[in-house]
Design an enzyme around this catalytic site. Sequence first.
Site, PDB file in Angstrom:
ATOM      1  N   GLU A  76       2.664   0.412  -6.423  1.00 43.67           N
ATOM      2  CA  GLU A  76       2.470  -0.477  -5.288  1.00 43.67           C
ATOM      3  C   GLU A  76       1.035  -0.399  -4.745  1.00 43.67           C
ATOM      4  OE1 GLU A  76       4.459  -2.630  -4.498  1.00 43.67           O
ATOM      5  OE2 GLU A  76       3.603  -3.324  -2.600  1.00 43.67           O
ATOM      6  N   ASP A  77       0.520   0.818  -4.629  1.00 41.14           N
ATOM      7  CA  ASP A  77      -0.740   1.004  -3.889  1.00 41.14           C
ATOM      8  C   ASP A  77      -1.962   1.268  -4.763  1.00 41.14           C
ATOM      9  OD1 ASP A  77       0.819   0.702  -1.703  1.00 41.14           O
ATOM     10  OD2 ASP A  77       0.847   2.806  -1.109  1.00 41.14           O
TER      11      ASP A  77
END
Length: 701
Positions: A76-77
């Site tokens: 996600e990051d």
Amino acid sequence: MSEADLLFSETAQYLKPEDIEQLKNAYVFGQGAHSGQFRKSGEPYISHPLAVARILSKLHLDAPTLTAALLHDVVEDTDISKTEISERFGEPVAELVDGVSKLAKIEFQTQEEAQAENFRKMLLAMARDVRVILIKLADRLHNMRTLEAMLPIKQRSIARETLEIYAPIAHRLGLNNIYQELQELGFRYSYPTRYKVLVKATKSARGNRREVVGKILEAIKQKLTEVGLDAEVNGREKHLYSIYTKMVDKQLSFSEVLDIYGFRVVVKDIPSCYVALGMLHSLYRPIPGKFKDYIAIPKANGYQSLHSTLLGPFGIPIEIQIRTAEMHRIAENGVASHWLYKSSDGDFNDLHLKTSQWLQSLLETLSGSTDSLEFLEHLKIDLFPGDVYVFTPQGKILTLPRGSTAVDFAYAVHSDVGNCCVAVKINGENAPLRTKLKSGDRVEIVTAPYAKPNPAWLGYVATGRARSHIRHFLKTIQYDESVKLGERMLNQALLSFNINPDAITAAQWEKLVRDSGVKSKEELLAEMALGKQLPAIVAKRLTSPVESIASEQTAGPIIIMGTEGLTVQFAKCCRPLPGDQIVGLIKKDHGLVIHTYDCANIAQSQRNSENYLDVAWGKDINRVFEASIKVTAANKQGVLARVAAEIAKAESNIDDIAMENEGDYMQMHFILQVNNRHHLAQIMRGLRHLKEIAKISRVKG
Ligand code: MN
């Protein structure tokens, strides 16, 4: 020791060395991926996945789960892909990370609609692999623990979401410790002022309580030692959120809530639980109606205990919970106790099975439900079970939310049972399908092969499962039935123009479908059955440019078998029975409604309109119909019982009954279940023999 080292040394107690190796690799990999990123608190980002993994290691979760926890924000990051995780750590870990990432993308929005949709996706992921939601819950727990770093407005929205969504899921999975902590933190940030007031109030109350708690604790221990029970006894501190909700829900003052003292007794086996209960009931008087046996009938999330409320010294109410050590572990850690204490004991497998059954039924609800908001409503009901426990005829226990009816029960047994249920016996007595079930009811569903879900059920079913099955059924079946009926209606119209339906070519159909603006032949047929198109007109348009081909068949009536389902309805005014002469009327958007030929509601003029349809009963009709009769009887004691007995003797059921007194006489209106006109005649003949009966007639229109 650093947090990371703590994780490795703790997990070394139950994981294999190669698993620890993988955890170390994942930690180093995650640290690299998140390097340069920081939490709002200023700590390096890796501190967060590490904390999440430690929450899960306390539950002894397996290596893939812990590895995925360490990597849960990587996809996600950072720019690491799912494929890369799969290559380094294996497919199962990559799947878990992917599952959590998909949940992380869910930004809960203020509009309820969007939130419902997100919640749906979350549960879908969870139903595939419960470990995804365990990681998500641990993630949420750590975010809640570190919520202080966020802006107050953000704190409040995250906290509300925690109370509304995450805490109930943790509860449903039986993860009691996580559930309690999520609730306390959710409460603290949702209602900061109330929280502070309660913290202060409980602190000052604690001093006074200590002495009382000590006394009771001593008395309980001594009583149990008398019979040689080896028991662990603890006073339970009330959680702030539960004090708060009790004050709000039950409108109690703070001191009224706090004046209840809680104790927990943990013993070695089930017989000891009941012995301990007996001893405590002889120590302090039990308050009637407060005893609950969750050992015999566990809660839906697997929770087991004996609960009782006693009247202690100075009239203080004492809540006690009695359970075995194993039950205690399940009570604390729910679904995770499967991993926490691997055991061949049936209870644990049973719990695991129950959880997957619950998830499975949620998944079914999901697939049948199209409206997210509606789904959220169902789910809220499913997540907060009011716990009604009922029995199948075989003695199996089913848990249903409070307010569930016999129809909900039928769907809980199996969707086929629900779809075909016609009647129910509750504790051996006939009862309406809409009857709300009570704990301990023994419920027997009567099914019939011709039966179909009734749209009226949607008005009273309480479970999402029943609702979505009924809707799904109505949607698909009604369409299929409409198509079939439409075809019969069209064929009849064609034959009346002396055209052989088989002679209509595909090209003719294609042209008509194109000209009518419908998608398919089926759609057009269905519209006919629903009264949106008239068969006679469709028949004309279908054949107009083409020469009509004479048919050998003649136009007969449409045969009604009573198995057509929702597209054919029997008029409530005259309640036609097989054996009656009947007519059909096409009612716009409703389909075909069957009336008796002499029904007072059908005007003579209607008989010549295009909505009028020639219909006749088929042979060997095998279902029951409703018939309405009016009985005038002498107003004497027991007359109703004799009438009812006579009806039962003729093998009919009473569906509904209404009575009016008129001095010496009474008027009784019955709706009866009968097979046909002949059956009704037989019932009426039987009734005429009763000396109290003055007059009896069938009601038509
Ligand atoms: Mn996270």
